[in-house]
Design a protein around this motif. Structure first.
Motif, PDB file in Angstrom:
ATOM      1  N   VAL A 137      37.506  21.052  -6.232  1.00 59.32           N
ATOM      2  CA  VAL A 137      38.861  20.599  -6.534  1.00 59.32           C
ATOM      3  C   VAL A 137      38.918  19.070  -6.564  1.00 59.32           C
ATOM      4  CG1 VAL A 137      41.241  20.545  -5.674  1.00 59.32           C
ATOM      5  CG2 VAL A 137      39.953  22.695  -5.677  1.00 59.32           C
ATOM      6  N   ARG A 138      38.320  18.449  -5.580  1.00 60.99           N
ATOM      7  CA  ARG A 138      38.284  16.982  -5.542  1.00 60.99           C
ATOM      8  C   ARG A 138      37.590  16.421  -6.786  1.00 60.99           C
ATOM      9  NH1 ARG A 138      38.055  12.454  -2.051  1.00 60.99           N
ATOM     10  NH2 ARG A 138      36.415  10.983  -2.642  1.00 60.99           N
ATOM     11  N   ALA A 139      36.454  17.022  -7.142  1.00 60.27           N
ATOM     12  CA  ALA A 139      35.689  16.523  -8.289  1.00 60.27           C
ATOM     13  C   ALA A 139      36.454  16.664  -9.596  1.00 60.27           C
ATOM     14  CB  ALA A 139      34.357  17.260  -8.378  1.00 60.27           C
ATOM     15  N   TRP A 140      37.196  17.761  -9.741  1.00 59.52           N
ATOM     16  CA  TRP A 140      37.957  17.961 -10.990  1.00 59.52           C
ATOM     17  C   TRP A 140      39.091  16.938 -11.105  1.00 59.52           C
ATOM     18  CZ3 TRP A 140      33.964  20.694 -10.996  1.00 59.52           C
ATOM     19  CH2 TRP A 140      33.623  21.513 -12.065  1.00 59.52           C
ATOM     20  N   HIS A 141      39.566  16.438  -9.979  1.00 53.28           N
ATOM     21  CA  HIS A 141      40.556  15.361 -10.018  1.00 53.28           C
ATOM     22  C   HIS A 141      39.890  14.040 -10.400  1.00 53.28           C
ATOM     23  CE1 HIS A 141      43.807  12.677  -9.087  1.00 53.28           C
ATOM     24  NE2 HIS A 141      43.102  12.091  -8.132  1.00 53.28           N
ATOM     25  N   HIS A 142      38.816  13.693  -9.713  1.00 48.42           N
ATOM     26  CA  HIS A 142      38.204  12.389  -9.932  1.00 48.42           C
ATOM     27  C   HIS A 142      37.462  12.301 -11.262  1.00 48.42           C
ATOM     28  CE1 HIS A 142      39.089  10.316  -6.146  1.00 48.42           C
ATOM     29  NE2 HIS A 142      39.074  11.524  -5.612  1.00 48.42           N
ATOM     30  N   THR A 143      36.919  13.414 -11.732  1.00 50.17           N
ATOM     31  CA  THR A 143      36.181  13.398 -12.986  1.00 50.17           C
ATOM     32  C   THR A 143      37.083  13.592 -14.197  1.00 50.17           C
ATOM     33  OG1 THR A 143      34.211  14.275 -11.886  1.00 50.17           O
ATOM     34  CG2 THR A 143      34.296  14.469 -14.288  1.00 50.17           C
ATOM     35  N   TYR A 144      38.001  14.552 -14.103  1.00 52.36           N
ATOM     36  CA  TYR A 144      38.804  14.928 -15.267  1.00 52.36           C
ATOM     37  C   TYR A 144      40.267  14.511 -15.167  1.00 52.36           C
ATOM     38  CZ  TYR A 144      34.738  17.966 -15.882  1.00 52.36           C
ATOM     39  OH  TYR A 144      33.469  18.449 -16.021  1.00 52.36           O
ATOM     40  N   GLY A 145      40.685  14.034 -14.013  1.00 55.26           N
ATOM     41  CA  GLY A 145      42.073  13.622 -13.858  1.00 55.26           C
ATOM     42  C   GLY A 145      43.036  14.744 -13.550  1.00 55.26           C
ATOM     43  N   LEU A 146      42.538  15.967 -13.287  1.00 58.39           N
ATOM     44  CA  LEU A 146      43.423  17.081 -12.988  1.00 58.39           C
ATOM     45  C   LEU A 146      44.275  16.739 -11.759  1.00 58.39           C
ATOM     46  CD1 LEU A 146      44.024  20.046 -13.925  1.00 58.39           C
ATOM     47  CD2 LEU A 146      42.489  20.784 -12.080  1.00 58.39           C
ATOM     48  N   PRO A 147      45.588  16.892 -11.847  1.00 51.95           N
ATOM     49  CA  PRO A 147      46.461  16.502 -10.732  1.00 51.95           C
ATOM     50  C   PRO A 147      46.458  17.538  -9.611  1.00 51.95           C
ATOM     51  CG  PRO A 147      47.790  17.296 -12.561  1.00 51.95           C
ATOM     52  CD  PRO A 147      46.365  17.314 -13.038  1.00 51.95           C
ATOM     53  N   VAL A 148      45.576  17.349  -8.644  1.00 48.98           N
ATOM     54  CA  VAL A 148      45.363  18.334  -7.590  1.00 48.98           C
ATOM     55  C   VAL A 148      45.973  17.861  -6.274  1.00 48.98           C
ATOM     56  CG1 VAL A 148      43.198  19.006  -8.692  1.00 48.98           C
ATOM     57  CG2 VAL A 148      43.154  17.406  -6.760  1.00 48.98           C
ATOM     58  N   LEU A 149      46.217  18.835  -5.414  1.00 49.49           N
ATOM     59  CA  LEU A 149      46.621  18.644  -4.031  1.00 49.49           C
ATOM     60  C   LEU A 149      45.840  19.650  -3.202  1.00 49.49           C
ATOM     61  CD1 LEU A 149      50.389  18.781  -4.907  1.00 49.49           C
ATOM     62  CD2 LEU A 149      49.326  16.704  -3.971  1.00 49.49           C
ATOM     63  N   THR A 150      45.426  19.266  -2.004  1.00 52.52           N
ATOM     64  CA  THR A 150      44.692  20.198  -1.138  1.00 52.52           C
ATOM     65  C   THR A 150      45.344  20.226   0.236  1.00 52.52           C
ATOM     66  OG1 THR A 150      42.581  19.852  -2.277  1.00 52.52           O
ATOM     67  CG2 THR A 150      42.475  20.697  -0.027  1.00 52.52           C
ATOM     68  N   THR A 151      45.485  21.436   0.789  1.00 54.91           N
ATOM     69  CA  THR A 151      45.944  21.583   2.167  1.00 54.91           C
ATOM     70  C   THR A 151      44.855  22.287   2.973  1.00 54.91           C
ATOM     71  OG1 THR A 151      47.056  23.687   1.658  1.00 54.91           O
ATOM     72  CG2 THR A 151      48.377  21.689   1.535  1.00 54.91           C
ATOM     73  N   ASN A 152      44.621  21.800   4.171  1.00 54.87           N
ATOM     74  CA  ASN A 152      43.683  22.435   5.103  1.00 54.87           C
ATOM     75  C   ASN A 152      44.467  22.865   6.329  1.00 54.87           C
ATOM     76  OD1 ASN A 152      41.906  20.255   3.559  1.00 54.87           O
ATOM     77  ND2 ASN A 152      40.569  21.910   4.203  1.00 54.87           N
ATOM     78  N   CYS A 153      44.618  24.179   6.485  1.00 48.72           N
ATOM     79  CA  CYS A 153      45.488  24.695   7.544  1.00 48.72           C
ATOM     80  C   CYS A 153      44.691  25.223   8.729  1.00 48.72           C
ATOM     81  CB  CYS A 153      46.373  25.819   6.992  1.00 48.72           C
ATOM     82  SG  CYS A 153      45.465  27.328   6.578  1.00 48.72           S
ATOM     83  N   SER A 154      45.367  25.332   9.853  1.00 50.06           N
ATOM     84  CA  SER A 154      44.777  25.947  11.039  1.00 50.06           C
ATOM     85  C   SER A 154      45.011  27.459  11.004  1.00 50.06           C
ATOM     86  CB  SER A 154      45.368  25.320  12.300  1.00 50.06           C
ATOM     87  OG  SER A 154      46.776  25.463  12.327  1.00 50.06           O
ATOM     88  N   ASN A 155      44.670  28.152  12.086  1.00 46.90           N
ATOM     89  CA  ASN A 155      44.770  29.615  12.119  1.00 46.90           C
ATOM     90  C   ASN A 155      46.221  30.070  11.932  1.00 46.90           C
ATOM     91  OD1 ASN A 155      42.047  29.432  12.923  1.00 46.90           O
ATOM     92  ND2 ASN A 155      42.244  31.256  14.184  1.00 46.90           N
ATOM     93  N   ASN A 156      46.444  30.877  10.898  1.00 50.09           N
ATOM     94  CA  ASN A 156      47.777  31.417  10.649  1.00 50.09           C
ATOM     95  C   ASN A 156      47.976  32.739  11.387  1.00 50.09           C
ATOM     96  OD1 ASN A 156      49.226  30.476   7.517  1.00 50.09           O
ATOM     97  ND2 ASN A 156      47.655  29.340   8.612  1.00 50.09           N
ATOM     98  N   TYR A 157      49.230  33.014  11.730  1.00 52.55           N
ATOM     99  CA  TYR A 157      49.588  34.318  12.286  1.00 52.55           C
ATOM    100  C   TYR A 157      51.011  34.616  11.857  1.00 52.55           C
ATOM    101  CZ  TYR A 157      52.399  31.842  15.774  1.00 52.55           C
ATOM    102  OH  TYR A 157      53.339  31.062  16.382  1.00 52.55           O
ATOM    103  N   GLY A 158      51.398  35.889  11.911  1.00 56.68           N
ATOM    104  CA  GLY A 158      52.753  36.268  11.535  1.00 56.68           C
ATOM    105  C   GLY A 158      52.778  37.626  10.868  1.00 56.68           C
ATOM    106  N   PRO A 159      53.905  37.976  10.236  1.00 56.04           N
ATOM    107  CA  PRO A 159      54.044  39.290   9.598  1.00 56.04           C
ATOM    108  C   PRO A 159      53.044  39.499   8.466  1.00 56.04           C
ATOM    109  CG  PRO A 159      56.177  38.215   9.841  1.00 56.04           C
ATOM    110  CD  PRO A 159      55.143  37.191  10.181  1.00 56.04           C
ATOM    111  N   PHE A 160      52.673  40.752   8.263  1.00 59.77           N
ATOM    112  CA  PHE A 160      51.857  41.192   7.125  1.00 59.77           C
ATOM    113  C   PHE A 160      50.393  40.767   7.206  1.00 59.77           C
ATOM    114  CE2 PHE A 160      56.180  40.668   5.188  1.00 59.77           C
ATOM    115  CZ  PHE A 160      56.439  42.007   4.930  1.00 59.77           C
ATOM    116  N   GLN A 161      49.909  40.364   8.374  1.00 62.48           N
ATOM    117  CA  GLN A 161      48.509  39.960   8.471  1.00 62.48           C
ATOM    118  C   GLN A 161      47.620  41.182   8.645  1.00 62.48           C
ATOM    119  OE1 GLN A 161      47.486  37.140  11.605  1.00 62.48           O
ATOM    120  NE2 GLN A 161      45.881  36.272  10.310  1.00 62.48           N
ATOM    121  N   PHE A 162      46.559  41.248   7.864  1.00 59.38           N
ATOM    122  CA  PHE A 162      45.644  42.387   7.910  1.00 59.38           C
ATOM    123  C   PHE A 162      44.990  42.464   9.283  1.00 59.38           C
ATOM    124  CE2 PHE A 162      41.719  44.700   6.893  1.00 59.38           C
ATOM    125  CZ  PHE A 162      42.232  45.754   6.164  1.00 59.38           C
ATOM    126  N   PRO A 163      44.942  43.655   9.888  1.00 57.07           N
ATOM    127  CA  PRO A 163      44.482  43.771  11.283  1.00 57.07           C
ATOM    128  C   PRO A 163      42.972  43.733  11.468  1.00 57.07           C
ATOM    129  CG  PRO A 163      45.199  45.903  10.478  1.00 57.07           C
ATOM    130  CD  PRO A 163      45.529  44.917   9.396  1.00 57.07           C
TER     131      PRO A 163
END
Length: 356
Positions: A169-195
């Motif tokens: 994703v980073r490379a496609w922004h820097h090489t081709y100009g694709l307007p990207v955003l990246t999020t890096n999240c911590s452990n999610n929990y909540g409804p509908f999570q596969f057990p």
């Protein structure tokens, strides 16, 4: 319209439901419906004219091109991924295919579509890539939390495949100009999570009177993020994030796995009392998994400073909402516990000898 990949999975489906409930524009939802993809999660938007579901694979370039041409989305929000560390240890090939090859194929299809847009639409288009804190590796007890500039040190096939997708994703922004955003999240929990993940697995096992398997000494630490807060963070990044930037998303809740399990037992003792003497009796320490990272911690100050985002839920409020949801939705839980799921649980834990 926005294109959401993996929108029948845990986080993706929660995002679709949240997006439509909040009055967002229509969603084109693409999901391959692997074991963790569940259309029942999306029952609340069945018949909603703002939701269009397509059963398909992000590795299918022809399908992607057809969807872009027909629906002309103004953004892509990319959740689709294999995401379970234990599964990646048993079968890494699927993680490389979906997380690396799939992201590459999606980037290329997006780039071709974006390049042909009129100038004004090109400038407002966004590709938001949803990733994980696991790409940063493991922290020592006193190490500072992960910032967006932390060196990547993935330690499992899963985290390595996600790290690779982040780099693409980073490379496609820097090489081709694709307007990207990246999020890096911590452990999610909540409804509908596969057990298969820690919190729903413990809830489901406890209610069934089954052992609550805790890896090793149970002192592996994670930062815990309520999925609804994650959805609000993605909204903020998509709306106001700076193109090319990465934003770490965390809940400011560093808690050891064993403490999580005890908290769940305490809540279940309150909300669904166990006549046999309390759920904590079911806690069973099992052999640790290979390469188990000791600690993750997210420094989420950047997204707060730049975009004004912060989590609405504390761990106490979020975990209570989560336990209550699983108690109130036994049908959903029963339906996801297919033969394939039971086979997986048996295969993963049968080989781990109990530690007393």
């Amino acid at each position: 319209m926005i294109l959401v990949t993996g929108g029948a999975g845990f986080i993706g489906a929660n995002f679709v439901l949240d997006w439509l409930a909040g009055g967002g524009e229509p969603v084109l939802n693409l999901d391959a419906l692997t074991y963790a993809g569940n259309l029942e999660t999306l029952a609340g938007v069945e018949g909603d004219p703002g939701h269009r579901f397509v059963h398909g694979d992000i590795c299918d370039r022809t399908l992607l091109e057809r969807l872009f041409a027909a629906h002309r989305p103004r953004a892509v929000v990319h959740f689709a991924a294999e995401s379970h560390v234990d599964r990646s240890i048993h079968g890494p090939a699927a993680f490389v295919r979906t997380n690396v090859e799939g992201t590459f194929t999606l980037l290329e299809a997006t780039r071709a579509y974006w390049s042909a847009l009129p100038q004004d639409e090109r400038e407002t288009f966004r590709f938001l890539h949803v990733s994980t804190d696991e790409v940063y590796g493991s922290l020592g007890p006193d190490d500072p939390a992960f910032t967006e500039t932390k060196t990547y040190e993935p330690n499992s096939p899963y985290s390595a495949s996600k790290a690779a997708s982040d780099h693409l994703v980073r490379a496609w922004h820097h090489t081709y100009g694709l307007p990207v955003l990246t999020t890096n999240c911590s452990n999610n929990y909540g409804p509908f999570q596969f057990p298969e993940k820690l919190i729903p697995l413990m809830i489901v096992n406890a209610l069934a009177g089954k052992p609550l398997p805790v890896y090793g000494d149970g002192l592996n630490v994670r930062d815990w993020l309520y999925v609804g807060d994650h959805c609000s963070a993605i909204r903020a990044v998509l709306a106001r994030g700076r193109v090319g930037e990465t934003y770490n998303v965390g809940g400011w809740n560093e808690i050891a796995n064993l403490d999580i399990v005890h908290s769940l037992c305490t809540l279940l003792d309150e909300l669904r009392p166990d006549a046999a003497g309390g759920y904590a009796r079911l806690i069973t320490h099992v052999t640790d998994r290979p390469g188990h990272d000791r600690r993750y911690a997210i420094d989420a100050r950047k997204i707060g400073r730049e975009l004004g985002w912060k989590p609405a839920q504390t761990f106490a409020t979020g975990i209570r909402k989560t336990v209550q949801w699983y108690l109130d939705n036994p049908r959903w839980v029963a339906n996801v516990q297919s033969g394939a799921y039971r086979d997986w649980v048996a295969r993963n834990y049968a080989a781990r000898e109990a530690r007393q």
